[in-house]
Structure formats: structure tokens, C-alpha cells
Design a protein around this motif. Structure first.
Motif, PDB file in Angstrom:
ATOM      1  N   GLU A 236       0.834  -1.208   0.000  1.00  0.00           N
ATOM      2  CA  GLU A 236       0.000   0.000   0.000  1.00  0.00           C
ATOM      3  C   GLU A 236       0.867   1.256   0.000  1.00  0.00           C
ATOM      4  O   GLU A 236       0.551   2.246  -0.684  1.00  0.00           O
ATOM      5  CB  GLU A 236      -0.924  -0.013   1.222  1.00  0.00           C
ATOM      6  CG  GLU A 236      -2.040  -1.061   1.142  1.00  0.00           C
ATOM      7  CD  GLU A 236      -2.849  -1.142   2.418  1.00  0.00           C
ATOM      8  OE1 GLU A 236      -2.373  -0.609   3.451  1.00  0.00           O
ATOM      9  OE2 GLU A 236      -3.946  -1.741   2.398  1.00  0.00           O
TER      10      GLU A 236
ATOM     11  N   ASP B  33       1.401   9.507  -5.540  1.00  0.00           N
ATOM     12  CA  ASP B  33       1.707  10.869  -5.093  1.00  0.00           C
ATOM     13  C   ASP B  33       2.638  11.564  -6.076  1.00  0.00           C
ATOM     14  O   ASP B  33       2.422  12.728  -6.446  1.00  0.00           O
ATOM     15  CB  ASP B  33       2.347  10.847  -3.702  1.00  0.00           C
ATOM     16  CG  ASP B  33       1.340  10.554  -2.605  1.00  0.00           C
ATOM     17  OD1 ASP B  33       0.130  10.598  -2.883  1.00  0.00           O
ATOM     18  OD2 ASP B  33       1.778  10.270  -1.469  1.00  0.00           O
TER      19      ASP B  33
ATOM     20  N   LYS C 112       0.896   4.209  -2.860  1.00  0.00           N
ATOM     21  CA  LYS C 112       0.690   5.615  -2.480  1.00  0.00           C
ATOM     22  C   LYS C 112       1.860   6.485  -2.947  1.00  0.00           C
ATOM     23  O   LYS C 112       1.658   7.587  -3.479  1.00  0.00           O
ATOM     24  CB  LYS C 112       0.529   5.730  -0.976  1.00  0.00           C
ATOM     25  CG  LYS C 112       0.269   7.170  -0.503  1.00  0.00           C
ATOM     26  CD  LYS C 112       0.103   7.252   1.006  1.00  0.00           C
ATOM     27  CE  LYS C 112      -0.257   8.661   1.448  1.00  0.00           C
ATOM     28  NZ  LYS C 112       0.755   9.662   1.051  1.00  0.00           N
TER      29      LYS C 112
END
Length: 672
Positions: free
Chosen positions: A300, A308, A304
């Protein structure tokens, strides 16, 4: 109209005229300022982008650590009995633990003294020699704290010494000297409230039955009578044993185990137990399971971090057609190029074969139409359940050897992912010295008690305790203890094992490789201990090839050759036979690749540094142009003022002349 040029009176507004003309002249300077502002804004934009890329690197670097994806979780049923931790090598399962005895350190106490600060003895230089070992046989009187008929065998860790003289021959001085020496013994003073209340208490810092103390005192007789302690001498025990050295005694799945400490890491593979309490007759469970939550969190975090930075790229070059406003870095080809490189990492499968997975999609991570990653948790869980140990290689740099006695250690930035054949032509060995005759068991002070030892390139002299040893094994333990206790060897991190066979001693360095050496090179006890012609053999480095090219051997480690695809690949060969030893696979996972890409992009030769360097050069050029233009404008303004001042004077003169003529004509008319 007011006069604007002081002292002239022509009514010509020179200041206003020059100001308006200079406003026109300054238009190129204004355009240049706008250009400078644009460049400064781009520098700021690249600074923001660089910060975002640095944050991205920090995130992926933490995920390039293989341990993030190979964690094991251990759960004791009763933490009052034991706590535990696990490494990636642990094997999932449930283990029954029953603790019958905790490990304990020995504590000894002196006879009581009237003062803790008064001098003891005459202050002559005195040497306290501490040896650690095992007390066996005989009987122990718990009231007196003394042994009768016992034997003491050194554990071979080395004799440690402390010097006492007139500066520290009080009870407190002895305590401080022992503690300062840091020899594995802690000293304290206890006041028991009696008529001679002060007792020096000596505590072994290490637990276990092989950590009992033998204390020899050479020098002041009073100190000797207070401190000399040999548990094998019925009349030579000045100290009273208050706590006995004990091993931890416990069972794992019904198998009896004895260990020197309460922290045990070599009974259950990959699990460290910290025993805290006995539970004899009531086993408690220790459950080891895969830390799937940590793996899920790692994946995860990867998704992310990628999303980002993808959003940062999009925002950096964005353009809004409705407002016709563009982001600061819109149109910057370098930003597009960096983004393309980041995306390209995900376009290729992970090569090398160190794990079963080669694509993110195999663990539930997919690239969406908007350029962002999405995670299918159910698919990830399926991959974890099916092949937990191989997920790490999809993200981190990982290696795997097919031979159980060969193991991947590390790689360099120059190592290319791939499967490399391993061949061993020579196994590593340790330096050793084998006696040519059985060792004499009688050691006499000043006759055959000293040995000049050469160990791993360091030389030191040791002195053996005099006496007749009960066996060659006992003598071997004494030799090992004295060698391993020598300061020079301790400082160098070197040690030996001393063994015997049919009375013949063998000294073996605990190191491997060509730097490993162990021999007796001199001393009056050399011939009686090792015979007339001991056989000395230096250690050997492992030798062989990786990827068909001769590798560099250091100790047990082979390193891939410079210039080869396997350059920097390190493999430890801990045993086995010579010849073909299978393959070593090396992979670079996606997080590792991103980390190295960021090293390049954020470095001095990266695109950001190159582009900002170009902008800095342009700004310097603009600054130089601005200075030149400012100088030119100053000269122009000066010229304009001179010209219009002159014009002002001329007009003023003409006005004066005109006024004079007007007056003269008027006078002429009056005269007619």
C-alpha cells in the motif's frame, strides 16, 4: 503655466518630457524583468519538484529493504513466562514452551570489613586474575557458601586482570578498579548491619553455569586472604557464594534444552525467546506466523508513493484551457522526460529470477488509465497465501542461491540482474597449528609456562598457570583461555579454539581466509606444548567463479569480477564440496529501481540539476544585460536632460529677444 526648470523661466517642463521619454526607453528593461521573474518562478517550481522527488525516494528506499516484506510475527500465549521476536528465517508454527529454571549469574561476597574506605594490606602492587569456568562435582554448603571436593574447568574465554596498589587498596577502591576494568565482573559494596558490615560483592555479568569465577591474587598477602577464591581448593575459598551460576533449563515441544542465558535465539529457527518466569508442568504456546499485515502495508505504501509523485508530475505541467493559465513548469521537456523514466520502470518485468513474481499485476497492483496505480487487496492476499517469501523480490533487491550451503550476501550498483552459475574450486579454511607430540601436562613457572602466540597477524605472549593438569583437555582449556584473554587479541577481535586428540594439541583460528593464522612462534613452553616440529597451516580464501569468470575470494565470500555482469555480487560459501554449486539469482525490485533512478535524477548530473543550471546561467546573462541596459539608460537620460536644458535656455533667450523687440516696436509707434 508654472516655470519647471529652475532659474530658466521658459515654461518648458523638462522633467516631464524626460520622464516620458525614459519610460519608452525603459520598456526593454521591463520586458527583461518579466523574463527574470519567469526564470525565478521556474527555479522555484523545479525546487518544489526536487523536494517531491526526494520524498518519493525516501518512501521507496524504505520499501527496497527486503525485511519489509519478509517479516514474521511471534506471539507468546503468556508474556509473563516469555516474550519473543522473530526474523524472516523463522518457520510458521506453534511451539510448546515449559521453563523449569531461569539462567542466573554467580554472586560472591567477601568477609565483612569494618570500613569501606580504610586501606587493606600494605599497598604492595597486587594482581587480581579472574577466570571464568564450570564448577563440577563435590558438595556445596549453602550456609557457608563453600565447595568441598569440587573441580573447576576454565571456559577458555580468557583470564582478565586488575591491578591493586596503595592508591586503591580499600574496599571501595577495589570495587572501582574492578568496575573500571570492564572484565565481565561488576563489584558493589553491601552493608549488612553487623559489627564488620561492609562486604564486597562480585557478580558475573554473564549468566550460565560456565561463568563461575576463580580469582587468583598475586602480591599483598592480606588482599590474597580476603579475595583468593578457587572453588576446586577446599581451603582456598575466601569468598562465599551467595548465588550459583546456572543455565536456563526448559523444554520446547518436549525437547529438553539447557542454555547459558535467558535470551535464546538458536533453539527455534529465527525466533529469539526472552525467558522471564518458570512454568514447570504448565507449558505455554509460542505462535509464529507470517506478518502479512506488514506486507500489505508495504505494498500500500508503494502504491501511495507512486501515485503521489504521479500527481505531482501532472500538476507541475498542467494547463487550464478555461482560464488559459499554465502551471509553472508547463512546457518543460525535462519534467516530461523524468516522468517518462519513472513510468518506464513499471513497463518491464523484474528480471533475475530471485522470486516467483515478475509483475506487479501478479500481486494485485495494476496501472489505471489515469496513470495511477490501484491495489486489489484480495488478489494481494492470495499472492501472500500462495508465495509469501517471494513478494519481497518484486520490490527490493534480492538474491537466492540454489545450494543450501551457499548464500547470497549482497550486490553492488553495478550488479546486473540475472541467474549466475557458481563454481567452487577451493573451500575457505582457518589457520591452525597441530602439535607433533603429546603435550606435557606439567607446567612449571619460569620453565615452560610462556608462549609467544601469532594469531591472525597479531603477536602476544601468554603465561600459563603452573601445575600438573589432570588431562590434555584441561590443559587445552587453559591454553585457549589465556590466548583468548590476551589484550592484543581481544582488541583485534581474534580468538582460537584449542582441541586435543591423543594428547596432541591443535590451535585453530576462528577466522577464515588467507589472513587467518594460528601458531606458537616462541616462548619457553613451545616445545613441551606443541612438540619439536608443529605443523602450521595458514588459512585459505574460498576460490571459484561466478558467471564463468574468476571471482575474488575473501574468507568464505566470493565476489563477482569487475567488468562482469555479476560485478559486486557477493556469495558466502560456508561448506560443501568443490565443483559446480548451482546458480545464484539476483533481482532488482521496483522500489529498488525507483530508488536508484532518483539517485540519478537528484544527482549533480541529473536532468533537474542540468535544467536549473541552465536557468541559473540565463539569469546571470540577464543580470549582465540589465546592468548594461541600466548604464545605457542613465547615459540616455543624462543626454536628454542636457539637450532639453539647452533647448530650455535657447527658448528662454528667444523669448527675451522677442520681448525686447516687442518693446522697441511699441516705443517706435509712440514716437511717430
Amino acid at each position: 503655466m508654472a516655470i519647471s526648470s529652475p532659474g530658466i523661466g521658459s515654461n518648458l517642463d523638462v522633467n516631464s518630457i524626460v520622464s516620458q521619454l525614459m519610460a519608452i526607453e525603459r520598456q526593454p528593461l521591463t520586458a527583461l524583468a518579466r523574463k527574470e521573474a519567469s526564470f525565478q518562478a521556474k527555479l522555484s517550481g523545479f525546487g518544489t519538484l526536487k523536494g517531491a522527488l526526494s520524498q518519493f525516494q525516501t518512501a521507496v528506499r524504505s520499501l527496497s529493504d527486503i525485511s519489509k516484506f519478509q517479516g514474521m510475527r511471534v506471539t507468546p500465549a503468556d508474556t509473563a513466562i516469555a516474550t519473543a521476536s522473530a526474523t524472516a528465517t523463522a518457520v510458521a508454527g506453534t511451539y510448546a514452551l515449559e521453563v523449569t529454571q531461569l539462567a542466573q549469574a554467580q554472586k560472591l561476597a567477601t568477609a565483612g570489613q569494618a570500613s569501606s574506605t580504610s586501606a587493606i594490606g600494605a599497598g604492595a602492587a597486587t594482581t587480581l586474575s579472574f577466570d571464568f569456568g564450570t564448577i563440577a562435582g563435590g558438595t556445596f554448603d549453602s550456609v557457608t557458601g563453600k565447595y568441598t571436593g569440587a573441580a573447576f574447568t576454565s571456559n577458555g574465554s580468557g583470564v582478565k586482570t586488575v591491578t591493586i596498589d596503595a592508591s586503591n587498596n580499600s574496599l571501595s577502591g577495589i570495587r572501582d578498579a574492578i568496575n573500571k576494568a570492564d572484565i565481565g565482573v561488576s563489584a558493589s559494596i553491601v552493608n549488612d548491619g553487623g559489627s564488620s558490615p561492609y562486604r564486597l560483592v562480585l557478580s558475573a555479568k554473564a549468566t550460565g553455569q560456565t561463568q563461575s569465577l576463580k580469582l587468583s591474587v598475586a602480591g599483598d598477602a592480606t588482599l590474597s586472604s580476603l579475595l583468593s577464591h578457587n572453588p576446586a581448593d577446599n581451603t582456598g575459598q575466601a569468598l562465599a557464594e551467595k548465588l550459583s551460576a546456572r543455565n536456563a533449563e526448559f523444554k520446547v515441544d518436549g525437547i529438553a534444552v539447557s542454555k547459558a542465558t535467558n535470551t535464546i535465539s538458536d533453539v527455534i529457527q529465527g525466533v529469539t525467546l526472552n525467558l522471564a518466569k518458570t512454568n514447570s508442568g504448565s507449558p505455554t504456546n509460542i505462535t509464529v506466523a507470517r506478518d502479512t499485515a506488514a506486507v500489505t502495508a508495504g505494498v500500500e505504501a508503494f502504491v501511495k508513493a507512486y501515485n503521489d509523485i504521479s500527481k505531482i508530475f501532472k500538476e507541475a505541467v498542467a494547463y487550464d484551457p478555461d482560464t488559459r493559465r499554465a502551471a509553472i513548469l508547463n512546457g518543460e521537456s525535462s519534467v516530461r522526460a523524468i516522468e517518462a523514466q519513472v513510468r518506464s520502470v513499471l513497463s518491464a518485468p523484474v528480471a533475475g529470477g530471485a522470486g516467483a513474481f515478475t509483475l506487479l499485476s501478479q500481486v494485485g497492483v495494476s496501472l489505471q488509465k489515469d496513470g495511477l496505480l490501484a491495489l486489489d487487496n484480495s488478489k494481494l492476499q492470495g499472492a501472500i497465501d500462495k508465495n509469501f517469501s517471494d513478494i519481497a523480490a518484486l520490490f527490493a533487491a534480492a538474491g537466492k542461491a540454489s545450494d543450501s550451503l551457499a548464500s547470497y550476501t549482497s550486490a553492488s550498483v553495478k550488479t546486473v540482474p540475472g541467474a549466475y552459475k557458481l563454481e567452487v574450486t577451493q573451500l575457505a579454511s582457518s589457520g591452525k597449528s597441530v602439535g607433533s607430540a603429546a603435550a606435557g601436562l606439567t607446567i612449571t613457572a619460569g620453565s615452560n609456562d610462556t608462549l609467544q602466540v601469532l594469531l591472525d597477524g597479531v603477536s602476544a605472549t601468554v603465561t600459563l598457570a603452573p601445575g600438573t593438569y589432570a588431562s590434555a583437555a584441561a590443559l587445552a582449556a587453559e591454553v585457549q583461555s589465556k590466548i583468548n584473554g590476551a589484550e592484543g587479541f581481544v582488541a583485534a577481535g581474534s580468538s582460537v579454539t584449542v582441541t586435543e586428540a591423543a594428547g596432541v594439541l591443535t590451535l585453530t583460528s576462528t577466522r577464515y581466509g588467507s589472513a587467518s593464522k594460528a601458531s606458537i612462534s616462541g616462548g619457553n613452553g613451545m616445545s613441551s606444548l606443541m612438540g619439536a616440529a608443529a605443523v602450521v597451516t595458514d588459512g585459505l580464501d574460498v576460490a571459484g567463479t561466478i558467471n564463468g569468470v574468476a571471482a575474488t575470494g575473501t574468507g568464505q565470500t566470493l565476489t563477482g569480477a569487475t567488468g562482469n555482469a555479476a560485478e559486486g555480487l557477493q556469495v558466502k560459501v560456508s561448506g560443501g564440496a568443490t565443483g559446480s554449486r548451482g546458480t545464484v539469482n539476483y533481482s532488482q525490485g521496483y522500489a529498488y529501481q525507483f530508488d536508484k533512478l532518483m539517485d540519478t535524477q537528484l544527482g549533480t548530473a541529473g536532468m533537474i540539476a542540468s535544467r536549473t543550471g541552465g536557468i541559473d546561467t540565463s539569469l546571470k546573462s540577464l543580470a549582465a544585460s540589465r546592468d548594461r541596459m541600466t548604464d545605457r539608460l542613465a547615459a540616455t537620460e543624462k543626454r536628454y536632460r542636457a539637450q532639453f536644458t539647452k533647448l530650455d535656455v535657447t527658448i528662454s533667450s528667444m523669448l527675451s529677444t522677442g520681448n525686447f523687440l516687442t518693446q522697441q516696436l511699441a516705443n517706435l509707434s509712440k514716437n511717430q
